[in-house]
Write a protein that holds these residues in place. Structure first.
Motif, mmCIF file in Angstrom:
data_model
loop_
_atom_site.group_PDB
_atom_site.id
_atom_site.type_symbol
_atom_site.label_atom_id
_atom_site.label_comp_id
_atom_site.label_asym_id
_atom_site.label_seq_id
_atom_site.Cartn_x
_atom_site.Cartn_y
_atom_site.Cartn_z
ATOM 1 N N THR C 170 -70.530 22.315 -43.438
ATOM 2 C CA THR C 170 -70.145 23.503 -42.450
ATOM 3 C C THR C 170 -70.482 25.178 -43.671
ATOM 4 O O THR C 170 -71.736 25.730 -43.869
ATOM 5 N N THR C 174 -73.623 27.524 -44.415
ATOM 6 C CA THR C 174 -73.088 29.161 -44.452
ATOM 7 C C THR C 174 -74.562 29.797 -45.556
ATOM 8 O O THR C 174 -74.616 30.473 -45.563
ATOM 9 N N PRO C 183 -81.416 31.220 -40.153
ATOM 10 C CA PRO C 183 -79.785 30.633 -39.525
ATOM 11 C C PRO C 183 -80.322 29.412 -38.852
ATOM 12 O O PRO C 183 -79.457 28.282 -38.258
ATOM 13 N N PHE C 184 -81.331 29.340 -38.058
ATOM 14 C CA PHE C 184 -81.688 28.743 -36.844
ATOM 15 C C PHE C 184 -81.759 27.443 -37.246
ATOM 16 O O PHE C 184 -81.461 26.448 -37.134
ATOM 17 N N TYR C 187 -78.567 25.932 -39.296
ATOM 18 C CA TYR C 187 -77.111 25.184 -38.498
ATOM 19 C C TYR C 187 -77.910 24.560 -37.523
ATOM 20 O O TYR C 187 -76.818 23.022 -36.966
ATOM 21 N N GLY C 188 -79.432 23.965 -37.027
ATOM 22 C CA GLY C 188 -79.453 23.138 -36.021
ATOM 23 C C GLY C 188 -79.377 21.672 -36.748
ATOM 24 O O GLY C 188 -79.153 21.107 -36.460
ATOM 25 N N VAL C 190 -77.367 21.456 -39.130
ATOM 26 C CA VAL C 190 -75.770 20.506 -39.789
ATOM 27 C C VAL C 190 -75.911 20.140 -38.349
ATOM 28 O O VAL C 190 -74.796 19.109 -38.582
ATOM 29 N N ALA C 191 -75.781 20.918 -36.996
ATOM 30 C CA ALA C 191 -75.143 20.070 -35.825
ATOM 31 C C ALA C 191 -76.264 18.782 -36.073
ATOM 32 O O ALA C 191 -75.503 17.487 -35.561
ATOM 33 N N TYR C 194 -73.732 16.199 -38.370
ATOM 34 C CA TYR C 194 -72.495 15.887 -37.194
ATOM 35 C C TYR C 194 -72.870 15.132 -36.149
ATOM 36 O O TYR C 194 -72.222 14.095 -35.871
ATOM 37 N N PHE C 195 -74.281 15.237 -35.562
ATOM 38 C CA PHE C 195 -74.044 14.486 -34.116
ATOM 39 C C PHE C 195 -74.483 12.984 -35.023
ATOM 40 O O PHE C 195 -74.118 12.334 -34.096
#
Ligand code: ATP
Ligand code: MG
Lengths: 240, 222, 219
Positions: C170, C174, C183-184, C187-188, C190-191, C194-195
């Motif tokens: 995370t 950042t 950011p889109f 963070y997409g 990064v998600a 994690y998924f």
């Protein structure tokens, strides 16, 4: 014209043909008992008439409503026939009165005041006027079944289908439910009931249908069917 | 331990902390109301709704349940503006909480719906109700009643999880604590106070939700 | 900082993912060990020990993980030395995981029918023997699916350590966002990472749960 016309109805579950061509015509005001061994297709027949099962062939007509595929046609049919279940199937989160009001309000869009008046009348008819505000789990099995009858009656059906409505009851509660059914008969309600209460069938019904392996094996007035069964299967079933 | 505890600062900063509490409460009130509504809608789709919608809802639920809330929050607040969806920090926090609780409550409520006896659907049908009417009037309330304790726990979890919204500068309780400790140089005491406040909030929220259940669902004889 | 290509972004995120994985493993294993102690305290025959464990569980389950991280960070600092973020992160996550696992496992132990306790004590077993040979083996089977399921919460929980300055996925998100202004995308991604870490664990938990239910219905 008969009220309920069942013509050559067939129904299979997978390979298992449960109804093999059923023909029954029910006149207005008739009371029909359906008897037969477990698995002979009695429940399936009633469920088909109520549109809970689709049929594979033949036709079912109630009044002018035909059992056609499609949700709208099925609902039209269900408006004409009420069904009472062995397990009551009351809505546990609603009081007895609300159980009777619900479908009037959401299906028929009856205003609340009027629906409540009807509910009170129907509960009185089954002898439960004072239980309007009781929840189902505060009622005995017999009382719950009577509420279920009131709930079906509130839709002003032309006929009622009853599937072993006393089978889940303790023996001492059976008679209070049967008494209500007798009342309905006296008032001229058309009834199709699957039952194991042979004495009741003999006393109250106009005709008895004996089902065997998915067919109407014998049909006739109770005095004939019970007093001199023609087929060995019926004789065996009656134990004579 | 020779450490001198000091809570003298508390009175002076009380208004700031109370303001933070009010934002946290507001966040969970909105989040719970809308999140559970979204969860009900999604649970309906997954059990009785149109088949073509189900893969979308499943994907949504899996995606949310398998990623951190903090990333969901960052994605909504920092990422969505590039789709011309500009949200204030508070709106982003609200949206993130609704989306998050929606996914979790969908699964919880779905289990409640699936535990409905067949006879209830059939009774609805035989009274000429449409499938949706049956869901709305017959199935839903008992299903919610069945899973209410689990749903309440999840709402509490989301409330506690909301402490990270301070990271996009929503001025919630954690934000207030961050601010206070930067002024009083008493970080440990400040966070201890905030932590205990969260504990009290969690206990109170649980009580409130139990009360809601007590009001909404018919009370059974013991 | 030059131009970031898509692969630069991905590479940076994946490098940081290592730390998410390591911290998750440490927290899960450490939390499991401490959680075992919490479990034994929670079901012990001594009343004060039971209450202590219950209080511990309620405190850690009833407060935000973020607060626990702050308290660990600033609490350790009270001992004087500068506290590295990894230490506070690891400590807080272990204690937090222990509370949840202890409580999950207690449920599993209590799911073992009373008759098993009675039968084993009628055979003359002592408390530890009952635990070791009769109760725990049965509880273990039931415990596996929810334990695997909780590992997903641990992985997601590590994201919060970015806030106290531990550099993991995370935090890398950042940092990379600040460098790329995308950011889109970042963070997409990064998600998505994690998924990819969590989803197999979720699925495994579900499959194990189903297997267990099937096995049970065959009894
Ligand atoms: N939904 C279903 N799917 C598959 N088979 C079914 C289904 N419903 C009924 N059957 C089968 O159809 C046959 C007739 O069932 P039905 O319930 O109509 O019998 P019944 O005469 O009412 O028996 P009982 O006296 O036991 O109630 C049985 O063999 C039953 O197994
Ligand atoms: Mg039957």
């Amino acid at each position: 014209m008969s009220l309920i016309a069942i013509t050559d109805v067939r129904k299979s579950f997978g390979q298992n043909e449960v109804l093999k061509g059923i023909d029954i015509d029910v006149e207005r005001g008739e009371v029909i008992a359906i008897i037969g061994k477990s698995g002979s297709g009695k429940s399936t027949l009633l469920r088909c008439i109520n549109g809970l099962e689709t049929i594979d062939a033949g036709s079912i007509a109630v009044g002018r409503a035909q059992l056609l595929p499609g949700e709208a046609a099925l609902r039209a049919l269900r408006l004409k026939v009420g069904m009472i279940f062995q397990q009551f199937n009351l809505f546990p989160h609603l009081t007895a009165g609300r159980n009777v009001m619900l479908s009037q309000m959401v299906v028929k869009k009856t205003p609340k005041v009027q629906a409540e008046a009807v509910a009170r009348k129907m509960l009185e008819r089954v002898g439960l006027a004072e239980k309007f505000d009781a929840y189902p789990d505060e009622l005995s099995g017999g009382q719950q079944q009577r509420v279920a009858i009131a709930r079906a009656l509130a839709m002003e059906p032309m006929a009622l289908l009853c599937d072993e409505i006393t089978s889940a009851l303790d023996p001492e509660l059976v008679s209070e439910v049967l008494a209500v059914v007798k009342e309905l008969v006296a008032e001229g309600m058309t009834l199709l009931m699957v039952t194991h209460e042979m004495r009741f069938a003999r006393d109250v019904c106009s005709r008895v249908v004996f089902m065997h392996q998915g067919r109407v094996h014998e049909i006739g007035p109770p005095e004939h069917v019970f007093a001199n069964p023609k087929t060995p299967e019926l004789r065996q079933f009656l134990g004579v | 331990m020779g450490y001198q505890w000091n809570f003298d600062w508390l009175a002076g900063y009380l208004p700031i902390l109370l303001k933070g509490i009010s934002i946290t409460v507001e966040l969970i009130a909105v989040g719970a109301a809308l999140g559970v509504s979204l969860g009900i809608a999604c649970a309906w789709v997954r059990t009785l709704g149109p088949a073509w919608l189900r893969p979308f809802v499943s994907a949504y639920v899996e995606l949310i349940r398998n990623t951190p809330f903090l990333i969901q929050l960052f994605f909504i607040f920092f990422g969505l503006p590039s789709l011309d969806l500009q949200l204030t920090a508070l709106e982003a926090a609200n949206l993130a909480m609704v989306v998050n609780l929606g996914a979790y409550s969908c699964e919880i409520i779905r289990a409640g719906i699936q535990a409905t006896p067949r006879g209830q659907f059939e009774a609805g049908k035989s009274l000429a109700m449409t499938p949706f009417q049956t869901f709305r009037h017959v199935v839903l309330v008992p299903a919610l009643q069945r899973i209410w304790p689990a749903l309440a726990s999840q709402i509490v979890i989301v409330m506690l999880g909301s402490s990270v919204v301070s990271q996009i500068s929503v001025e919630d309780l954690t934000f207030a604590a961050n601010f206070v400790q930067s002024r009083n140089f008493r970080a440990f005491e400040t966070y201890a106070v905030a932590t205990l406040t969260y504990l009290v909030l969690a206990i109170m929220l649980r009580k409130v939700l139990d009360g809601v259940g007590w009001l909404v669902f018919p009370r059974r004889k013991a | 900082m030059g131009q970031f290509t898509f692969f630069d972004i991905l590479r940076n995120l994946l490098i940081a993912t290592q730390w998410t994985v390591i911290l998750s493993l440490v927290s899960f294993v450490g939390g499991g060990i401490v959680g075992g102690l919490v479990l034994f305290a929670r079901i012990s025959q001594s009343g004060w020990l039971r209450n202590l464990a219950r209080g511990y569980i309620e405190l850690l389950q009833g407060t935000p993980l973020l607060m626990q991280l702050f308290l660990a960070f600033f609490g350790l600092a009270l001992f004087g030395v500068a506290v590295p973020a990894w230490l506070a992160a690891g400590l807080a996550l272990i204690l937090w995981t222990a509370a949840f696992l202890g409580e999950i496992w207690r449920g599993c132990v209590e799911a073992v029918p009373r008759g098993q306790w009675e039968a084993s004590s009628s055979l003359g077993m002592g408390y530890l023997q009952q635990m070791r040979y009769v109760i725990l083996p049965q509880a273990l089977r039931v415990a596996i699916p929810p334990t695997v399921g909780f590992s997903v919460q641990v992985v997601k929980g590590t994201a919060l350590t970015s806030i106290i300055g531990f550099i993991e996925l995370t935090r890398a998100g950042t940092v990379v966002t600040n460098a790329t202004y995308q950011p889109f995308l970042v963070y997409g991604l990064v998600a998505l990472i994690y998924f990819c870490l969590c989803w197999p664990l979720s699925k495994a938990s579900q499959v194990l749960e189903r297997k267990l239910n099937v096995a049970h219905s065959h009894h």
